[in-house]
Design a protein around this motif. Structure first.
Motif, PDB file in Angstrom:
ATOM      1  N   ASP A 443     -16.558 -91.704  31.421  1.00  0.00           N
ATOM      2  CA  ASP A 443     -15.248 -91.441  30.803  1.00  0.00           C
ATOM      3  C   ASP A 443     -14.119 -91.972  31.713  1.00  0.00           C
ATOM      4  O   ASP A 443     -13.231 -92.714  31.272  1.00  0.00           O
ATOM      5  CB  ASP A 443     -15.124 -89.926  30.575  1.00  0.00           C
ATOM      6  CG  ASP A 443     -13.852 -89.527  29.851  1.00  0.00           C
ATOM      7  OD1 ASP A 443     -13.108 -90.415  29.417  1.00  0.00           O
ATOM      8  OD2 ASP A 443     -13.603 -88.308  29.718  1.00  0.00           O
ATOM      9  N   ARG A 444     -14.213 -91.626  33.007  1.00  0.00           N
ATOM     10  CA  ARG A 444     -13.154 -92.070  33.945  1.00  0.00           C
ATOM     11  C   ARG A 444     -13.164 -93.600  34.085  1.00  0.00           C
ATOM     12  O   ARG A 444     -12.118 -94.246  34.103  1.00  0.00           O
ATOM     13  CB  ARG A 444     -13.351 -91.418  35.315  1.00  0.00           C
ATOM     14  CG  ARG A 444     -13.100 -89.910  35.312  1.00  0.00           C
ATOM     15  CD  ARG A 444     -12.948 -89.355  36.723  1.00  0.00           C
ATOM     16  NE  ARG A 444     -14.191 -89.317  37.475  1.00  0.00           N
ATOM     17  CZ  ARG A 444     -15.086 -88.321  37.403  1.00  0.00           C
ATOM     18  NH1 ARG A 444     -14.879 -87.288  36.591  1.00  0.00           N
ATOM     19  NH2 ARG A 444     -16.187 -88.350  38.128  1.00  0.00           N
ATOM     20  N   ALA A 445     -14.372 -94.183  34.166  1.00  0.00           N
ATOM     21  CA  ALA A 445     -14.467 -95.647  34.348  1.00  0.00           C
ATOM     22  C   ALA A 445     -13.905 -96.387  33.132  1.00  0.00           C
ATOM     23  O   ALA A 445     -13.352 -97.495  33.255  1.00  0.00           O
ATOM     24  CB  ALA A 445     -15.919 -96.053  34.586  1.00  0.00           C
ATOM     25  N   LEU A 446     -14.025 -95.785  31.953  1.00  0.00           N
ATOM     26  CA  LEU A 446     -13.547 -96.458  30.738  1.00  0.00           C
ATOM     27  C   LEU A 446     -12.033 -96.662  30.731  1.00  0.00           C
ATOM     28  O   LEU A 446     -11.518 -97.545  30.024  1.00  0.00           O
ATOM     29  CB  LEU A 446     -13.989 -95.677  29.495  1.00  0.00           C
ATOM     30  CG  LEU A 446     -15.474 -95.841  29.136  1.00  0.00           C
ATOM     31  CD1 LEU A 446     -15.912 -94.776  28.127  1.00  0.00           C
ATOM     32  CD2 LEU A 446     -15.768 -97.244  28.581  1.00  0.00           C
ATOM     33  N   ASP A 447     -11.311 -95.889  31.544  1.00  0.00           N
ATOM     34  CA  ASP A 447      -9.865 -96.128  31.661  1.00  0.00           C
ATOM     35  C   ASP A 447      -9.612 -97.549  32.163  1.00  0.00           C
ATOM     36  O   ASP A 447      -8.623 -98.188  31.789  1.00  0.00           O
ATOM     37  CB  ASP A 447      -9.226 -95.123  32.641  1.00  0.00           C
ATOM     38  CG  ASP A 447      -9.192 -93.706  32.054  1.00  0.00           C
ATOM     39  OD1 ASP A 447      -9.295 -93.581  30.816  1.00  0.00           O
ATOM     40  OD2 ASP A 447      -9.080 -92.741  32.842  1.00  0.00           O
ATOM     41  N   VAL A 448     -10.515 -98.028  33.034  1.00  0.00           N
ATOM     42  CA  VAL A 448     -10.367 -99.394  33.553  1.00  0.00           C
ATOM     43  C   VAL A 448     -10.506-100.382  32.394  1.00  0.00           C
ATOM     44  O   VAL A 448      -9.683-101.292  32.229  1.00  0.00           O
ATOM     45  CB  VAL A 448     -11.428 -99.694  34.645  1.00  0.00           C
ATOM     46  CG1 VAL A 448     -11.333-101.134  35.123  1.00  0.00           C
ATOM     47  CG2 VAL A 448     -11.291 -98.713  35.810  1.00  0.00           C
ATOM     48  N   ALA A 449     -11.524-100.193  31.567  1.00  0.00           N
ATOM     49  CA  ALA A 449     -11.727-101.103  30.421  1.00  0.00           C
ATOM     50  C   ALA A 449     -10.531-101.054  29.481  1.00  0.00           C
ATOM     51  O   ALA A 449     -10.076-102.096  28.979  1.00  0.00           O
ATOM     52  CB  ALA A 449     -13.003-100.716  29.680  1.00  0.00           C
TER      53      ALA A 449
END
Ligand code: PMP
Length: 455
Positions: A443-449
């Motif tokens: 979930d947190r990493a998807l902010d990058v995408a």
């Protein structure tokens, strides 16, 4: 995926030696900068700098029972102490029992197993069996498919890994299998996609010469190419087409088998029971023993096995049915039954991974679609939800995908990345807490995408 060299001296030595002396598989994909792994247990890996990573890849989607399960490790040790290797023309207890157990998870009427050392060898032999059985040569397989990296299996493979390896005129014909999100058939729902994909297959066979096809091979749920769960009636329709033209139907369960989809075999999701359709041959490998010792094989329907009583099947491998590998199959299948690991995969998929990935799709504009079953899920990443433009091109990579992958890894999660997709494919033994821990990181990493999405 290139990774920085480890800082730790011992791990750095391993890294440097690998880079100097090992020709890395799929080196074009960055595997020539390998991540050093020093230990693994259950769903976790430890890298060369002692970072702990939650393994949402199951390695190459094979460690269904997780890493270093003590019961299976002990079974291999005990077998090694008793008998390490024998000529496959001789019988041994481990192989006999492994064959019995594998046949037991297959549909009724599939009672015989031919052992190999890998998935690709299983595919090679399944195709040879089909050619021997039919006396025909040509094969059918999907464009979006992966069947292995030896000669025939590479020709069957439809995706980009075939491009640099094509062997020319081999009789391998490719077709479009259903994939509603990127429909080739302008379909608007599963039923249309299914009907049109079957019409396309039937007409392709007509144009290519129906009497020339020996085999059709299909992943029951396609794996590395994107986990496109087929419409409910598609495989049944493929079976009917194969029957119509006398083509041997092979279900490739190398990745999808042995619990991955929440059923013993993925094809069980599309059958109503033992009176329903069954393939002629099934190829398997990975999950059958979680890859603890290399092993694969072909499960034969009795009608194919019977034909080899008249015309013998001419093929075999020195290490086929290797005692260490077979002992690990026996221990793995028994363990999966005793600990209800297949049921766990289904529950985790239905109660945690599926619902939470759908929530993430609502929240993150970089997600185009999520799809899957059990512990076998794909997250299709897009730069633009309207046009469905992929976040990395087919066959390629992108900064957006690499940075998202890197952010998850830094936070302790190893994701399976392929072009514009992340796959959530943890071991079948994963607990609810571990699944939630990984999904929180994702979930947190998807902010990058999301920051790469065109607004
Ligand atoms: N078929 C399928 C569906 C696979 O996913 C794979 C491996 N990813 C293979 C065949 C080839 O198996 P192996 O790598 O063991 O040769």
């Amino acid at each position: 995926m290139p990774v920085p060299a480890p800082q730790n001296t011992a791990a750095r030595e391993v890294y440097d030696k690998e880079r100097a002396h090992v020709l890395a598989p799929w080196s074009a994909w960055g595997a020539s900068d390998p991540m050093v792994i020093t230990a693994a247990e259950g769903c976790y890996l430890t890298d060369g700098d002692d970072n702990r990573l939650l393994d949402f890849t199951s390695q190459l989607v094979n460690t269904n029972i997780g890493h270093q399960h003590p019961v299976v490790v002990k079974a291999i040790q005990d077998q090694a102490a008793e008998l390490c290797t024998i000529n496959p023309a001789h019988a041994n207890g481990a192989r006999a029992e492994a064959a019995r157990l594998v046949a037991e998870v297959a549909p009724a009427g599939m009672n015989r197993v031919f052992f190999t050392n890998a998935g690709t060898e299983a595919v090679e032999h399944a195709i040879r069996m089909a050619r021997r059985h039919t006396g025909r040569h040509k094969t059918l397989s999907a464009f979006r498919s992966y069947h292995g990296a030896t000669t025939t299996s590479m020709n069957l493979t439809g995706d980009t890994r075939r491009w640099a390896n094509d062997m020319g005129n081999t009789g391998a014909v490719h077709f479009h299998a259903p994939f509603l999100y990127r429909s080739q058939f302008y379909a608007e729902n599963d039923k249309q996609e299914c009907d049109r994909a079957l019409e396309h297959l039937d007409s392709l066979i007509g144009l290519e010469g129906p009497d020339h096809f020996a085999a059709l091979i299909i992943e029951s749920v396609p794996g590395t190419v994107g986990i496109m769960v087929p419409p409910a009636d598609y495989l049944r329709g493929v079976r009917e087409i194969c029957d119509k033209y006398g083509i041997v139907m092979i279900c490739d369960e190398v990745m999808s088998g042995f619990g991955r989809t929440g059923e013993w075999l993925a094809l069980d999701n599309f059958r109503s029971g033992d009176d329903d359709w069954a393939p002629d041959l099934i190829t398997f490998a990975k999950g059958s023993n979680s890859g603890y010792v290399p092993l694969g094989g072909v499960i034969l329907h009795d009608r194919i096995a019977a034909s080899f009583e008249k015309i013998p099947y001419t093929g075999g491998l020195t290490y086929a049915g290797h005692p260490l590998a077979c002992a690990s199959v026996v221990a793995t299948i028994n363990l999966m039954r005793d600990e209800k690991i297949v049921e766990n995969a289904r529950t985790i998929g239905e109660e945690i991974i599926g619902p939470r990935l759908r929530e993430l799709a609502e929240k993150h504009p970089s997600i185009g679609e999520v799809r899957g079953l059990g512990v076998f899920w794909a997250v299709e990443m897009v730069a633009d939800r309207e046009t469905r433009e992929p976040l990395a091109p087919y066959g390629g990579s992108s900064e957006a995908m690499a940075k998202t992958f890197g952010a998850a890894k830094k936070d302790g999660l190893l994701l399976f990345m392929n072009y514009n997709r992340f796959h959530v494919v943890p071991p079948c033994i994963i607990t609810a807490d571990e699944a939630n821990e990984g999904l929180d990181i994702f979930d947190r990493a998807l902010d990058v995408a999301d920051s790469y999405v065109r607004s």
